[in-house]
Design an enzyme around this catalytic site. Structure first.
Site, short mmCIF file in Angstrom:
data_model
loop_
_atom_site.label_atom_id
_atom_site.label_comp_id
_atom_site.label_asym_id
_atom_site.label_seq_id
_atom_site.Cartn_x
_atom_site.Cartn_y
_atom_site.Cartn_z
N GLU A 188 20.07 -15.87 -15.24
CA GLU A 188 20.66 -14.67 -14.68
C GLU A 188 22.14 -14.63 -15.05
OE1 GLU A 188 20.71 -14.11 -10.38
OE2 GLU A 188 21.14 -12.02 -10.85
N ASN A 203 1.71 -0.68 5.85
CA ASN A 203 2.20 -1.12 4.55
C ASN A 203 3.23 -2.19 4.84
OD1 ASN A 203 3.29 -1.50 2.05
ND2 ASN A 203 4.27 0.50 1.92
N GLY A 204 2.89 -3.41 4.58
CA GLY A 204 3.82 -4.48 4.91
C GLY A 204 3.10 -5.78 5.05
N MET A 209 20.51 -29.74 -9.62
CA MET A 209 19.38 -30.30 -10.35
C MET A 209 18.16 -30.40 -9.42
SD MET A 209 20.73 -30.43 -13.29
CE MET A 209 19.45 -31.15 -14.29
N LYS A 241 14.86 -23.41 -5.23
CA LYS A 241 15.30 -22.69 -4.05
C LYS A 241 14.56 -21.37 -3.89
CE LYS A 241 19.33 -21.06 -6.63
NZ LYS A 241 20.72 -20.64 -6.58
N CYS A 274 0.79 -1.20 0.00
CA CYS A 274 0.00 0.00 0.00
C CYS A 274 0.83 1.25 0.00
CB CYS A 274 -0.83 0.02 1.28
SG CYS A 274 -1.17 -1.61 1.93
#
Lengths: 1537, 479
Positions: free
Chosen positions: A922, A260-261, A505, A973, A24
């Site tokens: 990445e 907000n959280g 893997m 993960k 929020c």
């Protein structure tokens, strides 16, 4: 944010509004002097409107997610208003106003109203009258109108006998609470449906809120625009919910706060509050306390629950500041800078209540004080300013209220763990230090601690029994289900290296409920993790916020503020007890004056009773526990030590959870400590579960015994104590990681927080013993759990007398023929490879037959699915060709770095040949790959990933993408970062990642620009600006609740969402995560699809799934469950030669797939044809099944989940109880509602300021002619510079234009992501302020920000830019005349920056570039910094304590004035960074000169004027590894040279 | 586990052999064991694969990566426990197994598989040396009686497992000594018979009783087994040899391989060869028909007996020197295999068919053959003789080593009326190993047809579990 508690009602399908999350915009406006004016209200409304872009709208454009405002009682308005109704109000303060949402049904309404009146009278107060609140529903969305409540205000006069204002408030609280509870009993549906709700009832404050767009709040409530409505404060909130299930009561502010959280530990917090019933009493609330139970829970969201708890504390006598410090304590445990008194305060309160943990910016008020605080990690933005006429404005960002700069005297931000409090009665700001010092000094906390705190290490040494003989040990291991893998893969590495072992893997074994083998109860639980709505934490680099401290034993009375010195507390620094520690706990009463009385309860029962005896034994155990607590025992040790031939141990987890929940239900839990002594627990996951279900400490005695038995075989010859110590350390580190995955910092809040999904356990079992844990596919119950336990017992002690001494092989991690079943076996891998290499479809069908056939062995959930085939299939010729179907296929994200160049490019070429998509992973992509190859092939990956490390994410990289994928989590993960060790970063990889060869690279667990859903929305917008043609994709991982997150993602305007299953692969991650985190794609995909359809969002977003898709049948199942597209990781890798060695993390892949070793890479056997064959075969098989199902196109198949049936003839003893009806539920969409991706998101790019910039800079773009522009800017101008930079990169690549070709001067307050991905040749020069994410991804551009000239006088004492500046910056330079917030230059790869002040975590994870801080730097500077350098001035002399020295060294600047270039010429950034180990004086001076010249920095001028005096005050920060790599490089050049 | 980079640092090194000239002088085993240290280093080469392909190669489910690692860590004591957990007789397989595990080894992709068989051999020999092999005597006995027919590897494995499960086990062997094919079929130079004897001592201590010279259906009525025992395991092998129906087959000097080999083993074992006339190769031109392991054993034995020449004929064409690993690994590939016996002197002919034998005075003197061509027709390989390629070979002794077609049917198989499969083997599946006769089970070559020792052991073990389940309702014996 809110996580609604799970409702007991059964929802249809998997879509459950209970998993709603939101984030929020929050803020307040207040007059410090307490002057009430209408202007404050008007300004509050304006702030709200200016935060609109932080909110979201769903399918219905007028249906906002909620907005609201909390005010002081506007007496000047109510008085005449009520007078019109014939009611004369008593004096202000002597009447209370209830703002009430009432049912539309008149009869229901009368019931509710009468109850309220009855309660007012019964509680001795005076009923004054009702006021109908005028509203204008025309501004409401269509979906909201039907549930619009009738809104009335109830006026209550202060009764006689009320002694003061606080007393009156408490009475109103009691009335309100009872109304809710009693109506819940009389007409529960009114409460459940939210048809009755008291938004506020107070003599001080009132809350106006509802389900409208923020800008329409005042339209709906005309009261708010009435000039007579006056208040000295306005607390406002704008909600962005992940789904659109409208709920009026969940709009904020609540009665005291807006938030907000996200409270990650809410389930535990609620349980612990319930558990207090018996030991809570309050001298101020007195007997009324009984009327308030259940204390919390009327709000149904975490924020509302938090509000309930705060309200209780306030009613119980806590001050506002005190209560907030109790609930959201700052990180105190290892903070060397915190004074002893405050530490004592926090340490004392740690036992009083467990923290409410999670990211949080909370603004709160009781009408007399108003304030705000931030969580310990500072994971939400909050900026504020103070004017010269005593106005304070706080909001999530700057620029929300137009106040002339010259009126502003202070611009600041909330810092992690800090509080801002304004006392309107005193008329002043109480700053954090004063407030906390006053509170810390109010009571002798240190003395109380000294008197009561007992640390276990201080208790006298005890003797613990030695381990048993090897035969007994072996039997015990078998009885507790130990396998060889437990010993070899876990205990030995842990006892040697002290960390949770790493593997690679993905998982390809059946879920526990489908396994033939007796699985441990732990295996039925999957760890939950944070994604999107709250960030995971880095428990290593941000260790300062983490704590494993556990307090064992009874808790003090929460509402007793005065007698702290009598209650004894037993503290352990972590929850793992060694045997001697357990002895200490057991014998504690001899040493602490009877404050503790420990009782050990055996959780074993006679073996003769068999499996059926367990139920009774559990019942008996719970009853005994209750009895013991009532007798005054205050530590219970649940022990399975006595398991032997004659006795079977109840699974320790079951016993713990059962006793924990039983004691909660009895209201006794906080009167006793729960310790578990068990032979079961051995892996990290086990300890997490025991803690998560209530164990305050755990003694894994058998793990210790086993370690002792092999200690002489370990490398490095540790002593038994050392080996034990390393094991404990490994478990601790692992637990921290698991906690941090969910964003939880302290074990105290994790304890009992139940952060798990159950897979394959039935509701009856869960409700009884694991109350509140989500479980969606039903499954086994106590009988089967008991049977498995008995089977293990028989294998250990069974009467069948034959000798086998060996442990079971296990086979969970590495395939073993006699171990657990795997999908990837020698047979399936080799058959697939032979098939694709010889282009033999027949062989491929042999492979799929082996994988698909699950008649004998169940391997995954879809093994139980039966496709509903037509009696007669249609002709396969009618089905669209395989070449069309493959276009929906993609490969999983695998980086160049995790896999070899050969493997990476081979996949790309193959996918491009088919018009399918490969994914960079990445780690960037070499620009040469963007060119078409001579033979017409292309090595360009169509999907460009943007992960938390942002390596190689340049503007050029982004504009070369078809899809840009934001990786929020990875199946293997989730919630974790990654690390590429230095030895793997060779020259090539370093070049692509824009880093230094030989220097390790860390990907942080969170994206530091995504702590919430509105942040994600911002990143999506940034990326869309850079490359408007690309689809923006968000990668999520399946867990219960992922659907609602996906809905939020859709509302955040992502074009594409990927729901990954937990079977997905990894190049390296802890085995705990590979095996135990996340859920199956079948569940996550189904939930996502159902939720999107239910919220009418499905059409505008494409849904993809992956994580163990291997055959055409898998594709069909995915499509039927709702996938537009399908991704393949391991299958594609295997088809090009991977043989599942699971050695990716060791760089020793023997087939050249996952290695950078040049010799091994030569062995790579893959060809593009092999990969093409694989995908074409998969598509071909899919076609065959489509023909049998009667689908001619893939598109018509999407979401037809009614074509899947649950296989009926299942004789698997555990699978019988599974129920997939919720997974297979097919939502009935309304007319015109899409059930697949049919339209495009509206990104609203036409409003971007960059459109103007591009128009005006066309000469520069097309002809490289210099252009100079001047414009004004506002906080609603987001991502400024990004779209322009995309245009530059499209034409000129990463090199861009020559310096300063496009010079843009701006003034005003810039919105978020100012200068994101700014390309080389573009300069942004801003006069004013900027918000978060300045210079994100900076790709060569220059950013200059200086305070507005008419504004604040001392820029370095103020904040002019927000958090997370220069995140992932590649190159370029920046000059900021003012302070920045947290995480300045986080993950900077190569940019140069000068700044006047930075917050905590400066230069975190930085890998290159240079940062100059000429003012104060916050704590934890340089954490995880592996490259680049920083110069920091140390005015206060405490910088040493603020640096995280794990990876960096600090040193004074050498007095060497040499320079690599002619002095006098302005060097380029490259020249400035050429040799970071030398030329410090020249570099520093050059940069400070530039700062002075470009930003008019008086500080810079001051330093330059006295340079010789200032120079010794600078520290240089250099990462150790970086220095080493550069020195080696230099030696190599010299040596070679 | 293991050393992650062992395979990159350490070269493959396997057992060597005594020189041909030396080893041909006698019937002793001639492989030269590696030192413990060398074996340990070889163990370090194991990658500890996530999917260990050796598992697909090894019929007996040996936990190869586990004991490779233990050997690497010099933890020999635990290594033997792990090895024994899947294989009752690693000393047999460590000598005579063709090691499909090594074909399947990941490192065989580059032709340097881990020396799995040598490691296995080293573990078990070290265990014997150190007296780590002890009887595992069950804590308590059942009252169930089990008869095992046949004392080859399958029968012995079944017997040992059943005895350890507490049952009373009696093994019936038709010959004078226990061991079946191990004792009479495999030459001593490959498997010394003392290796069998030391293992039998363990079985005896565990309670297995042996009855030799007890030929079921001949001198022991099959009825007695059915009546006196709670379960019967048929593990009498697959002993009916494939014959060659060509003119001259009945000439003297044309023999099946097995009598030839068995006689030599009896001689080495100082056992009477009985009434059968001796068959020897001394001074003779020997032709061995059949290119398999038995054929190779005939070659080795003939050379040791002093044959003038040895020629081995194979009907199939010469396979390629190297397998196409991309299309075959980890499966057992077709490629030229040269055994130690071939190294000792032998001419090999491929793609030849025997047309007839000719002789003088009733004794064979020559073999007439023809070269053949193989062609794939409609997916099936078809053979045709190549005109004009006829040839003649001098032959004083012809040994037929063309495999075995089925168990011997005469005798107890027929008497029991037990159901056979289409190949003539006893019909039973690998789940319950039950034959059509209640309480009667079959394992090993008798059930699956001619195969490897390692398969025999595996079947014996699995069959034992099935029998235990049959007797007790459930079993914790490993499958």
């Amino acid at each position: 944010m809110d996580t609604e508690h799970r409702q007991s009602k059964k929802t249809q399908g998997l879509y459950d509004p209970a998993f709603d999350h939101d984030a929020c915009g929050i803020g307040f406006v207040a007059d410090i002097k307490g002057r009430k004016t209408h202007q404050i209200v008007a300004q509050g409304l304006q702030v709200l409107a200016n935060l609109t872009h932080r909110g979201a709208v769903g399918a219905d454009p007028l249906a906002g997610d909620g907005a609201g405002m909390l005010l002081q009682i506007p007496d000047t308005f109510f008085r005449p208003e009520m007078a019109q109704h014939g009611v004369e109000l008593p004096a202000l303060g002597d009447y209370g106003v209830g703002m009430i949402f009432l049912p539309q049904d008149p009869i229901d309404r009368i019931v509710a109203e009468n109850l309220l009146i009855e309660l007012v009278i019964r509680e001795g107060q005076e009923m004054l009258g009702w006021r109908d609140v005028p509203v204008d529903p025309s501004c409401l969305g269509e979906s909201v109108k039907p549930i619009e409540p009738v809104i009335r205000q109830l006026f209550i006069g202060r009764g006689t006998g009320i002694v003061d204002a606080d007393h009156f408030e408490r009475k109103l609280y009691v009335i309100r609470k009872q109304a809710h509870i009693q109506l819940g009993q009389r007409a529960p549906y009114l409460i459940e449906r939210g048809n009755f709700y008291v938004t506020s009832m107070s003599a001080r404050t009132i809350t106006y809120k509802g389900m409208m767009l923020a800008e329409n709040l005042a339209t709906y409530y005309p009261d708010l625009t009435d000039e007579r409505v006056e208040s000295a404060l306005a607390l406002i909130h704008q909600r962005f919910s992940t789904n659109t299930n409208p709920s009026w009561r969940l709009a904020q502010p609540f009665r005291f706060l807006c938030h907000n959280g996200e409270i990650n530990t809410v389930q535990g917090n609620v349980n612990w509050m319930l558990a207090r019933r018996h030991n809570m009493s309050s001298e101020v609330i007195g007997d009324d306390l009984e009327k308030l139970w259940p204390l919390i829970g009327d709000g149904a969201s975490d924020s509302a629950t938090f509000d309930n708890a705060l309200e209780l504390l306030l009613a119980g006598g806590y001050s506002l500041g005190h209560a907030m410090m109790l609930m959201i304590p700052e990180a105190w445990a290892d903070n060397p800078l915190m004074d002893a008194g405050r530490k004592a305060f926090y340490e004392y309160h740690a036992a009083v209540m467990e923290p409410w943990d999670g990211p949080a910016a909370v603004a709160f008020t009781d009408g007399r004080q108003i304030g705000a605080t931030l969580d310990r990690n500072g994971l939400r933005p909050s900026r504020y300013f103070v004017t010269d006429d005593d106005l304070v404005v706080l909001a999530s960002e700057m620029g929300v209220l137009d106040i002339p700069e010259e009126k502003i005297v202070k611009k600041w931000r909330l810092q992690p763990g800090k509080m801002l409090l304004i006392d309107l009665e005193q008329g002043r700001i109480i700053d954090d230090a004063e407030l906390k010092n006053d509170l810390s000094g109010a009571k002798p906390y240190q003395q109380w601690l000294d008197e009561t705190q007992i640390h276990i290490a201080e208790l006298p040494q005890e003797v613990a029994a030695m381990g048993p003989d090897s035969e007994t040990l072996r039997c015990a291991q078998k009885a507790f289900g130990y396998t060889r893998e437990d010993v070899e893969f876990f205990l030995k590495p842990m006892a040697t290296q002290g960390q949770d072992p790493i593997g690679s893997m993905g998982r390809d074994t059946p879920p526990a409920v489908l396994s033939d083998r007796p699985k441990m109860l732990y295996d039925y639980f999957k760890q939950r993790f944070a994604q999107v709505t709250n960030p995971p934490i880095d428990p290593i680099r941000e260790q300062t916020v983490m704590s494993l401290v556990s307090l064992i034993g009874p808790r003090p009375n929460l509402l007793d503020l005065h007698t702290g010195g009598t209650h004894k507390r037993l503290e352990v620094s972590h929850p793992i007890l060694r045997n001697v520690d357990l002895e200490r706990v057991q014998r504690i009463e001899n040493h602490v004056d009877d404050a503790f009385r420990t009782k050990k309860l055996s959780i074993c029962y006679p073996a003769s009773e068999g499996a059926s005896g367990m139920r009774g034994a559990l019942q008996q155990l719970c009853e005994t526990a209750t009895e013991m607590v009532r007798e005054g025992r205050n530590i219970l040790i649940l022990s399975d030590r006595r398991q032997d031939v004659e006795r079977i141990a109840i699974p320790a987890l079951l016993a713990t959870a059962a006793v924990h929940h039983h004691l909660i239900k009895e209201g006794l839990r906080t009167e006793v400590g729960l310790v578990v002594e068990t032979g079961e627990a051995r892996q990290v996951h086990d300890f997490c579960l025991l803690g998560g279900y209530g164990a305050e400490a755990i003694n894994p005695y058998l793990a210790f015994d086993v370690i002792h038995s092999f200690v002489d075989q370990l490398d490095g010859a540790p002593t038994p104590e050392e080996a034990e110590g390393r094991y404990v350390k490994a478990i601790n580190k692992g637990m921290l990681k698991v906690m941090s995955k969910m964003g939880i910092s302290t074990f105290q809040s994790y304890c009992g927080a139940q952060i798990f999904d159950a897979i394959g356990l039935n509701t009856v079992f869960i409700d009884r013993y694991f109350t509140g844990t989500p479980s969606v596919i039903e499954g086994i119950g106590l009988d089967e759990i008991a049977t498995e336990t008995v089977r293990r017992h028989e294998m250990a002690f069974g009467v069948k007398a034959y000798a086998t001494t060996e442990l079971d092989v296990g086979g969970d991690y590495a395939y073993r023929i006699s171990g657990e079943d795997h999908v990837w076996t020698p047979e399936t891998v080799s058959t697939l490879q032979h098939a694709v290499r010889s282009a033999d479809y027949g062989l491929f069908k042999q492979y799929t037959a082996a994988v698909n056939d699950q008649t004998r062995k169940l391997k995954n959930l879809r093994g139980l699915f039966e496709l509903d085939l037509l009696p007669e299939s249609i002709s396969i010729d009618e089905v669209e060709p395989a070449s069309e179907i493959v276009k929906r296929f993609a490969t999983g994200a695998m980086s160049f770095g995790s896999i070899s160049w050969e493997a990476h490019t081979n996949l790309a070429i193959a996918m491009n040949r088919m018009g399918a998509k490969s994914n960079t992973g990445e780690g960037g992509e070499e620009p040469s790959r963007f060119e078409i190859m001579e033979n017409g092939d292309s090595m360009r990956s169509a999907v460009k990933q943007v992960a938390s490390g942002r390596f190689g994410v340049t503007t050029e990289y982004l504009v070369s993408a078809d899809d840009i994928q934001i990786k929020m989590a990875q199946g293997a993960k989730p919630g974790e970062g990654g690390q590429l060790p230095g030895h793997k970063v060779n020259d090539w990889i370093a070049k692509v990642r824009h880093s230094t060869p030989g220097v390790g690279l860390i990907s942080p667990p969170p994206h530091h620009d995504i702590y919430s859903i509105e942040d994600l929305k911002q990143l999506i917008l940034d990326l869309k600006n850079v490359n408007p043609q690309a689809r923006i994709s968000v990668k999520l991982v399946s867990e219960v609740g992922v659907g609602t997150i996906a809905a939020g993602v859709a509302k955040a305007h992502a074009d594409h969402v990927l729901v990954s299953g937990n079977d997905g692969g990894t190049g390296a991650s802890p085995l705990t995560s590979v095996m135990q985190a996340g859920s199956h794609w079948e569940i996550g995909l189904a939930e996502t699809h159902q939720t999107l359809v239910a919220n009418e969002l499905r059409g505008r977003i494409a849904v993809q799934t992956d994580g163990g898709i291997r055959t055409g049948r898998d594709v069909i199942v995915a499509a039927l469950l709702g996938a537009d597209e399908v991704g393949f990781g391991t299958g594609a890798l295997i088809s090009q030669g991977c043989i599942m060695m699971r050695k990716c993390h060791l760089n020793t892949c023997p087939v050249g797939v996952a290695t950078q070793d040049p010799e091994l890479r030569k062995l790579f056997p893959g060809q593009p044809e092999h990969v093409v064959n694989f995908f074409m075969f998969v598509a071909e098989e899919a076609r065959e099944i489509m023909a049998q199902l009667g689908f001619r196109t893939y598109a018509e198949m999407i979401g037809q989940s009614d074509r899947i049936k649950m296989r009926t003839a299942v004789d698997h003893w555990k699978a019988r109880g599974l129920d997939f009806s919720r997974v297979l539920f097919k939502p009935e969409p309304g007319p015109g509602v899409a059930i697949s991706n049919t339209e495009k998101q509206d990104h609203n790019l036409q409003v971007a300021l960059d459109n103007q910039l591009i128009d005006k800079a066309i000469a520069a773009l097309e002809d490289q002619k210099p252009v100079s522009l001047e414009l004004s800017i506002a906080n609603t101008n987001l991502s400024v510079g990004a779209m322009l930079s995309g245009e530059v990169a499209r034409r000129y690549g990463h090199a861009g234009l020559t310096d300063d070709t496009i010079h843009i001067k701006l003034n005003g307050t810039a919105g978020q992501s100012f200068g994101a991905w700014l390309a080389h040749g573009v300069t942004l020069h801003l006069e004013g302020d900027a918000n978060d994410y300045v210079g994100k991804g900076l790709s060569g551009g220059r950013i200059i920000i200086e305070a507005a000239p008419q504004g604040i006088t001392v820029p370095r004492e103020n904040i002019i830019l927000g958090n997370t500046v220069l995140y992932g910056a590649i190159s370029g330079d920046c000059y900021f005349n003012g302070g920045a917030g947290e995480r300045f230059a986080v993950r900077n790869s190569g940019a140069i920056a000068v700044v006047e002040r930075v917050g905590d975590h400066g230069c975190e994870y930085m890998t290159g570039g240079c940062v100059v801080v000429i003012g104060k730097a916050g704590r934890n500077f340089g954490a995880g910094m592996s490259g680049g350098i920083a110069y920091v001035i140390d005015d206060a002399g405490d910088f040493e304590q603020r640096v995280n020295r794990e990876m960096v060294e600090i040193e004074p600047i050498a007095n060497d004035h040499s320079a690599p270039v002619d002095v006098g010429r302005d060097p380029t950034p490259e020249e400035l960074l050429a040799d970071p180990l030398r030329y410090d004086v020249w570099r520093l001076r050059t940069l400070i000169e530039r700062q002075a010249r470009l930003t008019n920095s008086s500080r810079a001028e001051e330093i330059l004027a006295n340079f010789d005096d200032y120079l010794p005050r600078f520290y240089k920060v250099v990462p150790v590894e970086f220095r080493k790599a550069l020195e080696q490089r230099r030696a190599a050049v010299v040596g070679g040279g | 586990m293991g050393s992650p980079t062992g395979f990159q640092r350490i070269d493959r090194k396997d057992r060597g052999y005594l020189p041909v000239a030396e080893r041909k002088q006698n019937y002793r085993e001639f492989s030269i064991p590696l030192s413990d240290h060398a074996v340990s280093k070889q163990g370090a080469r194991c990658i500890d694969c996530g999917v260990p392909y050796c598992h697909s190669g090894c019929p007996v489910d040996n936990a190869i990566p586990d004991w490779n690692d233990l050997v690497y860590r010099k933890n020999w004591r635990e290594a033997i426990d792990v090895l024994h957990s899947t294989n009752n007789f690693p000393e047999f397989t460590g000598r005579v197994c063709p090691a499909p595990c090594e074909e399947a080894c990941t490192l065989n992709l580059t032709d340097v598989p881990v020396t799995i068989k040598t490691i296995e051999y080293s573990i078990i020999e070290k265990a014997w040396q150190n007296r780590w092999i002890e009887p595992k005597i069950p804590g308590r006995r059942t009252d169930k009686r089990v008869a095992v027919v046949g004392s080859g590897p399958s029968g012995l494995a079944a017997a040992q497992q059943l005895a350890r499960a507490g049952h009373q086990v009696k093994v019936f062997e038709k010959n004078a000594k226990i061991g079946g094919l191990l004792r009479y079929g495999i030459p001593d130079f490959k498997l010394s018979k003392r290796v069998i004897d030391r293992r039998l001592a363990q079985l005896q201590a565990e309670g297995v009783e042996f009855r030799v010279n007890s030929h079921i259906g001949v001198n022991v009525p099959v009825r007695r087994l059915i009546d006196d025992y709670d379960a019967v395991v048929l593990a009498a092998g697959c002993e009916t040899p494939r014959d060659l129906a060509v003119p001259g087959r009945d000439l003297d000097g044309v023999h099946f391989a097995m009598p030839f080999l068995a006689q030599q083993n009896r001689r080495v074992g100082r056992e009477s060869i009985g009434t059968m006339p001796p068959i020897t190769a001394e001074g003779k031109h020997v032709v061995v028909i059949g290119g398999g392991d038995t054929g190779a054993d005939c070659v080795g034995t003939s050379n040791r007996q002093g044959a003038a020449s040895v020629t081995q004929l194979e009907l199939l064409p010469r396979p390629p020197e190297m397998a196409d690993k991309m299309l075959t690994w980890p499966n057992w590939p077709s490629k030229v295999r040269t055994s130690t016996s071939h190294e000792e002197g032998c001419e090999r002919m491929w793609a030849v068919s025997t047309s007839r034998f000719v002789g003088e005075k009733g004794t064979v003197t020559a073999l007439h053959g023809v070269e053949v061509a193989w062609e794939q027709v409609a997916g099936r390989w078809e053979m045709s003789e190549i005109a004009g390629s006829e040839f003649e070979l001098r032959a004083d002794l012809v040994l037929l080593a063309m495999g075995f077609v089925s168990p011997v049917h005469e005798g107890f198989v027929e008497q029991l009326s037990v159901e056979l499969d289409q190949r003539g083997n006893i019909s039973a599946n690998t789940d319950d190993y039950a034959t059509s006769v209640p309480g009667v089970f079959a394992a090993g070559d008798m059930r699956r047809g001619q195969s490897l020792v390692v398969w025999a052991i595996k079947e014996g073990r699995q069959c034992a579990r099935a029998v235990d389940e049959f007797l007790m309702g459930s079993s914790d014996l490993p499958r």
